[in-house]
Structures are given as C-alpha cells and as structure tokens.
Write a protein that holds these residues in place. Structure first.
Motif: not given
Length: 270
Positions: A229, A234-235, A253-255, A257-258, A260
């Motif tokens: 991160w 990136v997650h 994908s960030e969609q 998870t929000k 960090a």
C-alpha cells in the motif's frame, strides 16, 4: 563472486535519480529489485554494470571497484540481460549467442570445439535451439529475450544482472527461465515487476521508491499489505503458498475495499 553498490547517487539533468543507494548481493544469492515505474531500478542496474558512472559512491565486483577493472575482466565475470538490446546489424541467433564467448578469446582467435559446445548448450537450456539459424530481427519479443539470456549463459560469468528478464515472455517461459537461472547457482540481481515472481525466486528483496531503498529483507519480511500500500498504492491479500512455502499475492481492486492495510512489521531504512 559478489556484487555491491555502496552509497550510489546518480542524476540526470540536475534531477537526482538515485539517492545514496546501497545494496549487497552475496555469492550465489538471488536478489530482487522491486518498485514502481521510475523508482530507479534500471538506473541502478546500469550503474552496476558500468553503462552509467555513479555521481558518487562505488560499485564493487568481487570486492574491487568496477571502474578500476578492465572491460574484458568485467565481461568474464559479469553478464547482463537488459530490457532492450539495440543492434546496429542483424545476426543469426547462433552468431549472436556466440558473442558471449568473446571475453574468453584473444584478438582474432577463432572459436574452438569447447566454444561451440557451450553455445549449443546455452541454446538448449533456453529452449531456442530450433531458432539458431533464424535472423534475430525476425523473432518475437519473447524469443529475443531468450536469445539474450542464452548469450549471457554462453558468457559463463558468475554474476548476472537481469533487467525485467520476464518481460515479453508468456507464463510458461517466465517460469522456465527463472527456474533455469535459479538452478545455475549464480550471483544474481534482477529488477522485477511481477511481485509473485520476486516472492518465488528471490532470497532478498530491495524496494526502491523515488530513488531510495525504503525496505529490504526476505520476501516474507518485505511483501506485506502495508508495504504494498505504501509503495505501490495497491491492496493485496498475501498468503503462504502451500507448495512453494513463499508468499503469494492476490491484488484487490479499490472498488472492493476502502480501508488501507494495517501497519505490519517490516525492515525499513530511515
């Protein structure tokens, strides 16, 4: 045979690309360099094989300053597979691989039986024996990459520098190439984009960010959600693979998870 960078800095047009970078590759160790595009990986490698000259700091090949060694001596001990290999003239594959024998020859000395054997073996090891009479310019990107690896193997150096060695290769040839390099038990430093490849093959990984080493350690110590991160933005979910016993990364994908990743313990240089 060892390779080391000591406090290496390098600038282009007054822009600092490398900041006091130090890395050490011990004998028969496989070291990986990872980091975002533009982090300085290729620039560091170019300093290490004398294509570029450090603004400050020292490169040591087998504990001797590389700038104080002859080109022929370096070529006997250190081989390079760069990202791109521009050629002024086109060659057949076998002729290009045979150039790896040049450091071991006297001026105007012809190839001998041992040279032919070594070249044929390098072609076979890299799976391109069937391409030996092909023109280099007619090959695909992946085939060209394997030709350059074969030339490095024919050089029979004990240290090899690889700049994105799996670039242009399909997954089968990526794994075959990395397996081959690992089984040769050479001293290796490689810039790698694929973090799962780095996790699978590297003994030690150095993480570059904006021209600085920000983390280093084993794959288990370096490849953590917090580091990915921090450095790549990136997650990732990281598990220990049941076959390799090494970390295996799955990106998210960030969609989905929000949040960090939480901080985890890593080796960090301040």
């Amino acid at each position: 045979m060892t390779l080391e960078a000591q406090h290496v800095s390098y600038s282009i047009h007054d822009q600092r690309i490398l900041h006091e970078v130090s890395i050490q590759i011990k004998e028969k160790q496989f070291v990986g360099l990872i980091g975002p595009n533009g982090s300085g990986k290729s620039t560091l490698l170019k300093n290490m094989y004398r294509l570029l000259k450090p603004e400050s700091g020292t490169i040591l090949l087998n504990e001797k300053d590389i700038l104080q060694q002859s080109s022929k001596s370096i070529a006997k001990n250190l081989a390079v597979v760069s990202q791109e290999t521009p050629l002024l003239f086109d060659f057949q594959v076998i002729d290009l691989v045979s150039m790896g024998r040049t450091p071991h020859k006297k001026l105007f000395e012809l190839d001998h039986e041992d040279d032919f054997r070594i070249v044929k073996e390098a072609l076979s090891q890299t799976g391109i024996a069937h391409l030996e009479t092909r023109s280099f310019s007619s090959l695909s990107g992946g085939e060209k990459k394997r030709v350059m690896v074969a030339r490095a193997l024919a050089q029979q150096a004990q240290v090899i520098i690889l700049d994105e060695p799996t670039n242009h290769l399909d997954i089968q040839h990526q794994l075959q190439l990395m397996d081959l390099i690992q089984t040769l038990h050479l001293t290796v430093v490689a810039a790698l984009h694929d973090l799962n490849i780095a996790a699978m093959y590297c003994d030690t990984i150095y993480v570059l960010q904006q021209g600085r080493i920000v983390h280093y350690g084993t794959p288990e110590e370096v490849l953590t959600p917090a580091v990915l991160w921090e450095v790549f933005g990136v997650h990732a979910d990281i598990q220990m693979h049941h076959l390799t016993g090494r970390p295996y990364l799955t990106y998210v994908s960030e969609q989905f998870t929000k949040i960090a990743p939480k901080e985890t313990s890593t080796i960090q240089i301040t």
